[in-house]
Design a protein around this motif. Structure first.
Motif, PDB file in Angstrom:
ATOM      1  N   TRP A 192       0.842  -1.209   0.000  1.00  0.00           N
ATOM      2  CA  TRP A 192       0.000   0.000   0.000  1.00  0.00           C
ATOM      3  C   TRP A 192       0.875   1.256   0.000  1.00  0.00           C
ATOM      4  O   TRP A 192       0.618   2.206  -0.742  1.00  0.00           O
ATOM      5  N   ALA A 193       1.906   1.265   0.839  1.00  0.00           N
ATOM      6  CA  ALA A 193       2.785   2.433   0.916  1.00  0.00           C
ATOM      7  C   ALA A 193       3.445   2.713  -0.430  1.00  0.00           C
ATOM      8  O   ALA A 193       3.504   3.861  -0.889  1.00  0.00           O
ATOM      9  N   GLY A 194       3.957   1.676  -1.076  1.00  0.00           N
ATOM     10  CA  GLY A 194       4.598   1.862  -2.371  1.00  0.00           C
ATOM     11  C   GLY A 194       3.639   2.346  -3.435  1.00  0.00           C
ATOM     12  O   GLY A 194       3.975   3.218  -4.242  1.00  0.00           O
ATOM     13  N   ALA A 195       2.426   1.802  -3.442  1.00  0.00           N
ATOM     14  CA  ALA A 195       1.444   2.166  -4.458  1.00  0.00           C
ATOM     15  C   ALA A 195       0.884   3.564  -4.255  1.00  0.00           C
ATOM     16  O   ALA A 195       0.323   4.149  -5.189  1.00  0.00           O
ATOM     17  N   ASN A 196       1.042   4.111  -3.043  1.00  0.00           N
ATOM     18  CA  ASN A 196       0.449   5.410  -2.726  1.00  0.00           C
ATOM     19  C   ASN A 196       1.480   6.494  -2.434  1.00  0.00           C
ATOM     20  O   ASN A 196       1.188   7.490  -1.776  1.00  0.00           O
ATOM     21  N   ASN A 197       2.697   6.284  -2.942  1.00  0.00           N
ATOM     22  CA  ASN A 197       3.732   7.319  -2.929  1.00  0.00           C
ATOM     23  C   ASN A 197       4.204   7.714  -1.534  1.00  0.00           C
ATOM     24  O   ASN A 197       4.462   8.882  -1.254  1.00  0.00           O
ATOM     25  N   PHE A 198       4.319   6.726  -0.666  1.00  0.00           N
ATOM     26  CA  PHE A 198       4.954   6.943   0.628  1.00  0.00           C
ATOM     27  C   PHE A 198       6.305   6.245   0.627  1.00  0.00           C
ATOM     28  O   PHE A 198       6.491   5.224  -0.051  1.00  0.00           O
ATOM     29  N   ASN A 199       7.252   6.786   1.374  1.00  0.00           N
ATOM     30  CA  ASN A 199       8.499   6.073   1.627  1.00  0.00           C
ATOM     31  C   ASN A 199       8.231   4.996   2.684  1.00  0.00           C
ATOM     32  O   ASN A 199       7.208   5.026   3.375  1.00  0.00           O
ATOM     33  N   LEU A 200       9.150   4.062   2.835  1.00  0.00           N
ATOM     34  CA  LEU A 200       8.923   2.921   3.715  1.00  0.00           C
ATOM     35  C   LEU A 200       9.873   2.925   4.905  1.00  0.00           C
ATOM     36  O   LEU A 200      11.088   2.937   4.742  1.00  0.00           O
ATOM     37  N   LEU A 201       9.284   2.897   6.103  1.00  0.00           N
ATOM     38  CA  LEU A 201      10.031   2.663   7.331  1.00  0.00           C
ATOM     39  C   LEU A 201       9.840   1.202   7.715  1.00  0.00           C
ATOM     40  O   LEU A 201       8.732   0.770   8.034  1.00  0.00           O
ATOM     41  N   SER A 202      10.910   0.447   7.671  1.00  0.00           N
ATOM     42  CA  SER A 202      10.874  -0.954   8.064  1.00  0.00           C
ATOM     43  C   SER A 202      11.686  -1.094   9.343  1.00  0.00           C
ATOM     44  O   SER A 202      12.839  -0.657   9.395  1.00  0.00           O
ATOM     45  N   SER A 203      11.090  -1.680  10.384  1.00  0.00           N
ATOM     46  CA  SER A 203      11.736  -1.628  11.689  1.00  0.00           C
ATOM     47  C   SER A 203      12.023  -3.017  12.243  1.00  0.00           C
ATOM     48  O   SER A 203      12.306  -3.960  11.498  1.00  0.00           O
TER      49      SER A 203
END
Length: 358
Positions: A192-203
């Motif tokens: 969802w984040a990738g498809a909606n133009n957000f960067n990704l925080l993976s923790s």
């Protein structure tokens, strides 16, 4: 000596900003001093956890505003702000204001979902609409649209002698939308984040798919790849960024008592990493403690770390100010360089930078 396939391009740190409820001001001042130290050490970013009704930072926006006036270069972020507690329109105004004060250095990290322990607080948080609130992705999408400057209403223009109204959120900070991050722990959220133009925080937390083995690093790697695939097919506003955040505790310059304290902290938290937790099978990443060389070897062997060129290392929750100074100094002066990272240009010698500013 670890073997890097590519150098780490950006390095930040994350702090919860704990405080003593009997003297909360001291804890907040300590956090600001740590953020100032981060800039002097050459870190690229400093991030704040967001806590409500706990003894951690409840208003990271206010803290970022304060930090923006004490620093000049380091990027300031939240990891993450749970939008279930926020009104997206009001939050958009606050974030844009602080971003302008900071000269375009704010990186809001966001998440959605029902607030933690919602039944205990909903009567105060949403007394008239608790059962109607939408805690889905639509909430963060709305924030993104408002920050981007999309129309809020039809009404605008002058009214009376001095009142002038806008039809979008004001102030508007043009570059802020491209610096919104989503904190994803599942494949669904990453896509969802990738498809909606957000960067990704993976923790340090992931939720596996039903068919996945409970291997934290492999699951995180698959989520990052799914994010990148989704971002590549979307009409993104800019290159999709991914950051990985794990708890790392280098001991290069630690005292014997600090090493003992750090190891005890890790030992107490390690059992939860050995098996999935809760009905969703949540997996925690082990904390990494040891010399910078030892930590770097573990990172280079980590499938999730292999996917990124940005990292935000999380500081342990319950340590003392001097512990954080030592850990950050070792990350900047020892671990970062082993990972191929170069401090920002105005960063100074780590040992010198760690000394308090007169």
């Amino acid at each position: 000596m670890p073997d890097a396939t590519r150098p780490l391009r950006k390095l930040g740190f994350l702090t919860i900003g704990l405080f003593d409820p009997a003297d909360p001001a001291a804890g907040h001042q300590s956090t600001l001093q740590i953020m100032e130290l981060g800039e002097r050490l050459g870190f690229d970013s400093a991030w704040l956890r967001h806590r409500h009704l706990q003894f951690g930072i409840s208003s990271p926006i206010a803290m970022m505003a304060a930090a923006s006036q004490r620093t000049s270069r380091i990027e300031l972020g939240t990891a993450v702000t749970p939008l279930g507690w926020e009104n997206p329109l009001r939050l958009a105004e606050d974030l844009a204001t602080v971003d302008l004060l900071a000269g375009g250095r704010i990186n809001p990290g966001l998440s959605v979902g029902e607030p933690m322990h919602y039944d205990t607080v909903k009567h105060e948080l949403y007394p008239d609409s608790a059962e109607l609130e939408d805690f889905s992705y639509a909430r963060v999408d709305r924030l993104g649209r408002l920050i981007a400057g999309e129309t809020v209403r039809e009404f605008s223009g002058r009214q009376g002698v001095v009142e002038e109204f806008s039809n979008r959120v004001e102030p508007h900070s043009p570059g802020l939308r491209a610096r919104l991050w989503y904190g994803a722990a599942s494949r669904k959220s990453a896509v969802w984040a990738g498809a909606n133009n957000f960067n990704l925080l993976s923790s340090s937390v992931v939720f596996p798919e039903k068919d996945q083995e409970p291997d934290f690093a492999q699951i995180q790697q698959s989520q990052i790849r799914a994010f990148r695939e989704a971002a590549a097919t979307a009409q993104a506003r800019g290159p999709a960024r991914v950051s990985q955040g794990l708890v790392v505790i280098p001991t290069d310059s630690a005292s014997p008592s600090q090493r003992e304290k750090y190891q005890r902290y890790v030992d107490e938290r390690t059992p939860r990493t050995r098996a999935p937790q809760g009905p969703k099978g949540m997996l925690f990443a082990p904390d990494l403690v040891g010399t910078s060389e030892e930590i770097a070897e573990q990172l280079y062997a980590h499938a999730g770390f292999q996917e990124v060129d940005e990292a935000v290392f999380a500081l342990p929750f319950s340590f003392d100010h001097e512990d954080y100074v030592q850990i950050l100094t070792d990350i900047a002066g020892k671990l970062g360089p082993v990972l191929g990272w170069t401090p920002a240009e105005n960063g100074h010698d780590p040992q010198r930078a760690a000394r308090p500013t007169p």
